[in-house]
Design a protein around this motif. Sequence first.
Motif, mmCIF file in Angstrom:
data_model
loop_
_atom_site.group_PDB
_atom_site.id
_atom_site.type_symbol
_atom_site.label_atom_id
_atom_site.label_comp_id
_atom_site.label_asym_id
_atom_site.label_seq_id
_atom_site.Cartn_x
_atom_site.Cartn_y
_atom_site.Cartn_z
ATOM 1 N N PHE A 1 78.858 -1.191 -36.070
ATOM 2 C CA PHE A 1 78.238 -1.902 -34.956
ATOM 3 C C PHE A 1 79.092 -1.773 -33.695
ATOM 4 O O PHE A 1 78.610 -1.416 -32.626
ATOM 5 C CB PHE A 1 78.097 -3.373 -35.367
ATOM 6 N N PHE B 1 79.239 1.731 -32.479
ATOM 7 C CA PHE B 1 77.959 2.061 -31.862
ATOM 8 C C PHE B 1 77.910 1.573 -30.417
ATOM 9 O O PHE B 1 77.397 2.247 -29.538
ATOM 10 C CB PHE B 1 76.819 1.433 -32.664
ATOM 11 N N LEU B 2 78.482 0.386 -30.181
ATOM 12 C CA LEU B 2 78.513 -0.160 -28.819
ATOM 13 C C LEU B 2 79.576 0.524 -27.966
ATOM 14 O O LEU B 2 79.694 0.239 -26.787
ATOM 15 C CB LEU B 2 78.797 -1.661 -28.855
ATOM 16 N N GLY B 3 80.375 1.408 -28.582
ATOM 17 C CA GLY B 3 81.433 2.080 -27.838
ATOM 18 C C GLY B 3 82.714 1.280 -27.798
ATOM 19 O O GLY B 3 83.611 1.564 -27.018
ATOM 20 N N ASN C 1 75.513 6.617 -32.504
ATOM 21 C CA ASN C 1 75.354 6.365 -31.076
ATOM 22 C C ASN C 1 75.199 7.675 -30.312
ATOM 23 O O ASN C 1 74.310 7.831 -29.472
ATOM 24 C CB ASN C 1 76.565 5.580 -30.565
ATOM 25 N N GLY D 1 79.258 4.874 -36.957
ATOM 26 C CA GLY D 1 78.697 4.171 -35.806
ATOM 27 C C GLY D 1 78.686 5.040 -34.562
ATOM 28 O O GLY D 1 77.668 5.142 -33.874
#
Lengths: 312, 317
Positions: free
Chosen positions: B252, B255-257, B272, B268
């Motif tokens: 997670f 994925f958000l960086g 992304n 992740g």
Amino acid sequence: MMNFIFRRLLAMLLTIWVIATLTFILMHAIPGSPFNSHNGKQLNETVQKNMEMHYNLDKPLPIQYLIYMKSVATFNYGPSIKHPNDTVNSLISDGFPVSFELGMITLIVAIISGLILGVLAALKANHFIDYVAMTIAVLGISIPNFVLASLLIQEFSVNLGWLPPSMWTSWKSEVLPTIALATGPMAIIARLIRTSMIEVLTQDYIRTARSKGLSPFLIVMKHALKNALLPVITLLGTLAAGILTGTFVIEKIFAIPGMGKYFVDSINSRDYPVIMGTTVFYSSILIVLLFIVDMAYGWLDPRIKLHKKEVS
Amino acid sequence: MSAMRIDEVPSTNEIKDEWFKKRNVENSDVEDITRPSLSYWKGAWYRLLQNKLAMFGLIFIILLAIMAILGPVMSKYSVSYQSLQEQNLSPSMKHWFGTDDLGRDVFTRTWYGARISLTVGLLAALVDLFIGVIYGGISGYKGGTVDSVLMRIIEILYGLPYLLVVILMMVVMGPGLFTVIVALTITGWTGMARIVRGQVLQLKNYEFVLASRSFGSPTLRIVKKDLIPNTIGQIIVQMTLTVPSAIFAEAFLSFLGLGIQAPFASWGTMANDSLSAILTGYWWQLFFPAFFISMTMFAFNVLGDGLQHALDPKLRR
């Protein structure tokens, strides 16, 4: 009872204070200031000084802390550093209704579909329907929401073209984000309902209800479900927290103009007022939710006496 | 055991022989125990073996661990190797899982991602175990004021939104594997502590602990010999269920960086990076990380469920 509520309120304030202070300390432990790179250009030294003065960043830390605490108490965090035309409050009031709508729809969808799956599985325990429902549930827990979101866009927007892949404009655009976000909580609820329902169905009062000739449907709706729901209510706080953080990623994928986007952006750009404002705001909402859940729990289950000390 | 209706009961108190039937048993095996007696662990293992889904999970995890170690070694390409001539190739003999938009080998990166995910999951579970068991044990065993203070601290930590803390830690310490693990464990151990505390609180009043204490056993021995062995089942289950949530949290964040940074790969970050693959049709870029992260979480979840059933004596069938 009043004593209990009072103590809980006090604990809530304490928690919010801890979070606010922690956020402050963490923010100022970060190397680098928000003015280090302004649109990629190094700022003139005098300009940087003036900027820092404007945002009170030149004052000693304890003074900054007091100013910050005042802004927390009055819910007024001043303007954002990166978007000087917006105040933190206006960012929150712009983004929050969207996030809140997404969150609430998700919660409702998750509860209803979780209930249906869980009850079906419990009534047909260890039969085909149970296995199907529980497989859906385990898959729902296992597939991360961002993966599910990508799959949904792939299938329903790109391949079939039924639903828009992004934005937040019509009800159609709300369908995919809601499904992506609701599947995880739905699966958790379904499993919980199944377990507690199976247990409730063996209780004596269910046998009584059956022996007095109530239809199976009425037994489930009137007697069993009410009690099987209790564990779900305890979990609502955690679920709400999960949905709240889930909105960060879902809003990013579907380009939804909610609060999660501002929050993640503000972290990447070191926008102190926005980080602090959104963190305290998010935590306050969660803590209030947990409080409401606790109260609702005591109200729904008379066996639980809130003012007595919890055992075990 | 045949139940006799009241009107069938003979009026006299005389007991007749024809009421009884001789059971056809040889005397020799009357005293035999029909099932071999199983120790707790053997019984649990036996019950786990019966659970096909849990066994599938276990086998999948073992295979994944082997591939996580061998996969990057087997491959000709390194994690960060880029080749602009080989962009977006579909799976072939040369690149088994295809390549991504920078010409990186998806096969290598997938197994590298497995390394990251398993490391994060296992370390998070181990730290949970360490802090949670000690904290919960002290809280439950000491009781009284110590317990209330420790539990208030947990309540405050529980009120902290978990991912907010994680994200804030990321901001302070900079993104990376170490930060992910530290951040995950700061708030993650409270669940374990609560479980251990509840168990210890209950166990310490049982007779066998009292007996042990009346023989003069020192506290350490009571904890080691009486309390921990009786809690270990729940501890193991909790650990197995911590792993998928830690793996999810890492993916997670990445994925958000905010997690693992390039050139290193995590499932992740791979998901992304390949979000645009949905529109371009390079399905393999998204499919492999998405498939493996879902399967890994599935495997740990079903194994955890299976262990819960196998280790809990109350759920024995």
